[in-house]
Scaffold this motif. Structure first.
Motif: not given
Lengths: 361, 231
Positions: A47, A73-74, A78, A80, A82, A99-100, A102-103, A146, A149, B126, B128-134
């Motif tokens: 970040l 970051p994506h 890792l 995170v 928060f 959520y994680g 999916w990616f 977290a 993912a 942020q 969502a990005g940290s979970l891998g989403a572009p």
């Protein structure tokens, strides 16, 4: 699994300049607010773009300014956690957890959702909306999200600081299970010595952007040179439950010494860590007798530091290093000096529930 | 068709609905982009873009219409190429009414969307990005659902504004019954002829209803958005 971090970054007021290789387990970035610990975490998360540095997790380079590498970051994989949970308000708990997933790339090792839901005790919450959860529940879901993912490393940014004491006590055992049962490597930011004492395998102590101490938790916390003030100063020792006595005390074994605490919810053979605040430790010359205190540990003075009107003494005992805070006058009368043989006396009742780690079977 | 409106009144209502529909739909993607840029990006020309978007709100509509005519008219510096290369003529056509309505309604839509984007916590994106989403997926799965009520509210407002657009429309595409005579143009025309008051009154009632319904709906959606983001 190791995390290797070396970075330099100008911040307002000082320059962050740290380098360390974190061994497996939980590495706590510890220090006062504004010492740069969150900046380190943000740099690892991607970040923040540091002025110069190299960050690698398990040999995979995430940032290397010399070679112009900055993985977004994506794509760092890792997890995170928060401070404020940050659950997606428009998704259910179940959708947040997934959520994680999916990616995650195809070759990601599968993570068992039922096992994690079970471990975190959030099975009953799956269809709820985040807005209807309590602070503690929200943070448990955030931990689950977290984990699911399938991260290489968990980054926890003061995950307990937004919670009250009861909620902290609710979440801490789950973090300990990540460390002990799942063995997820973690980089954990905290300014609370009690938290550090419970969760840290390794402590990286920061002050004004510099790494002032780095090493095993028991070593760093029992270092009088960097110990905090008041109850914040305290050592951590590892102990094993021996048995429960009928008169309401639990007997523990720490490095061959018997320790006694009010009955703990643990089984004989369980291992746990105890935090012993420096102000709860008295020192004596010779073997004291006729005391109500149950825990008496012989030791040798290793080092000491004058701190305001008192003296912090580090005592090496068979159970591990201990810290004791005594007055200047007592230090004079006892002739405390490195090498002096002294006995530490710890009142058995002085360990608060916050200071006892969750037992590991 | 229902007997309570004359064919000319029906034509005006139908045309207005069609113009407002296409004006709203066509400007939505650009409004989303501009609103996002204004809310989230810092760039040179930020203030200029912001000013340009809001200009139709403060300029006399007749000026907007005249500028559209200069630009998109058959001899306009854009219009002549559209005509030559694509055979597209906007001036004095219903498509030109769509353009005029879209330009006039654009600031309202951008404002509504921009406010809802600014209300979204960037730290959720942020996360969502940290979970891998572009980034594009973060926008689709987190930002868009959170701002959706705001987007719909903005679209409803823009639709109502487009329904009521008069000055720029009449300047750019004139007031041709059955072709470019929208609801407000028709009301204006009826008021110019003796005995047209009854027709005008019916169309006025319809205009009032549409405007009021749009305001109530967009207000309700804004409240829903506030609750959702507070969630």
């Amino acid at each position: 699994m190791t995390v290797s971090i070396a970075l330099r970054h100008r911040l307002s007021g000082f320059t962050l300049d740290v380098a360390f290789d974190a061994p497996p387990g939980v590495t706590v970035l510890f220090g006062p607010s504004g010492s740069g610990k969150s900046t380190v975490l943000n740099a690892v998360a991607g970040l923040l773009r540091v002025d110069a540095g190299r960050i690698a997790v398990n040999g995979r380079v995430l940032t290397d300014t010399a070679r112009g590498v900055q993985v977004p970051p994506h794509r760092r994989r890792l997890g995170v956690i928060f401070q404020d949970g940050r659950l997606f308000p428009h998704l259910s708990v179940r959708q947040n957890l997934r959520y994680g997933r999916w990616f995650a790339p195809r070759d990601t090792p599968p993570v068992s959702e039922p096992a994690i839901v079970e471990m975190l005790g959030i099975g009953a919450l799956l269809d709820r909306a985040p807005a209807t959860l309590s602070g503690g529940e929200r943070q448990r879901v955030a931990i689950g999200r977290a984990l699911l993912a399938a991260p290489r490393l968990i980054l926890a940014d003061e995950p307990l600081s937004a919670l009250d004491d009861d909620r902290k006590a609710e979440i801490m055992p789950y973090l300990e299970r990540l460390r002990d049962d799942l063995r997820v490597p973690m980089l954990y930011v905290s300014h609370s010595p009690a938290e550090v004492a419970r969760i840290a395998t390794t402590v990286a102590m920061l002050d004004a952007g510099r790494l002032v101490r780095f090493g095993p938790a028991a070593e760093v916390l029992a270092d009088p040179a960097v110990a905090g003030r008041g109850r914040d100063a305290g050592a951590v020792i590892a102990a094993r439950v021996v048995c429960h006595h009928a008169d309401g005390v639990t007997e523990l074994d720490a490095g061959g010494l018997a320790l006694f605490l009010p009955t703990l919810a643990a089984q004989p053979g369980d291992r746990l860590r105890l935090r012993i605040a420096a102000q709860d430790v008295m020192l004596a010359r010779g073997q004291p007798s006729g005391l109500s205190a149950l825990n008496i540990l012989p030791g040798t003075v290793e080092s000491l530091r004058e701190d305001g009107g008192s003296v912090l003494v580090r005592l090496s005992t068979p159970a591990g290093p201990l810290l004791s805070r005594i007055t200047l006058r007592s230090a004079g009368q006892l002739q405390v000096a490195p090498g002096a043989p002294l006995t530490a006396i710890v009142k058995s009742l002085s360990q608060g529930p916050d200071d006892v780690g969750t037992p590991v079977h | 068709m229902a007997a309570w409106l004359t064919p000319q009144e029906w034509d005006a209502l139908r045309l207005s609905l069609r113009v407002a529909f296409w004006a709203t739909l066509a400007s939505l993607p650009l409004a989303l982009f501009v609103a996002h840029a204004l809310a989230r990006w810092r760039f040179r020309g930020h203030a200029v873009l912001n000013g340009l978007v809001h200009l139709p709100l403060v300029m006399p509509p007749v000026v907007t219409g005249y500028l559209l005519l200069l630009t998109f008219g058959r001899r306009g510096w854009v219009g002549q190429h559209l005509d030559q290369w694509f055979g597209i003529v906007l001036a004095f056509r219903w498509t030109g009414a769509v353009l005029a309505a879209a330009v006039m309604a654009f600031p309202l839509m951008v404002r509504a969307i921009r406010l809802s984007i600014e209300a979204v916590d960037p730290r959720l994106e942020q996360a969502a990005g940290s979970l891998g989403a572009p980034a594009p997926w973060v926008w689709v799965t987190v930002t868009l659902p959170l701002i959706l009520p705001g987007v719909i509210a903005g679209a409803i407002l823009a639709f109502a504004k487009a329904m009521g657009e008069f000055g720029a429309t009449i300047t750019f595409v004139s007031n041709i019954p059955g072709q470019t005579q929208t609801l407000p143009s028709a009301i204006y025309a009826f008021l110019q002829v003796p005995g047209g008051e009854a027709s005008a009154a019916r169309l006025v009632a319809i205009s009032l209803f549409v405007a009021m319904a749009a305001l109530v709906a967009s207000e309700a959606l804004s409240r829903r958005l506030a609750r959702r983001i507070a969630g």
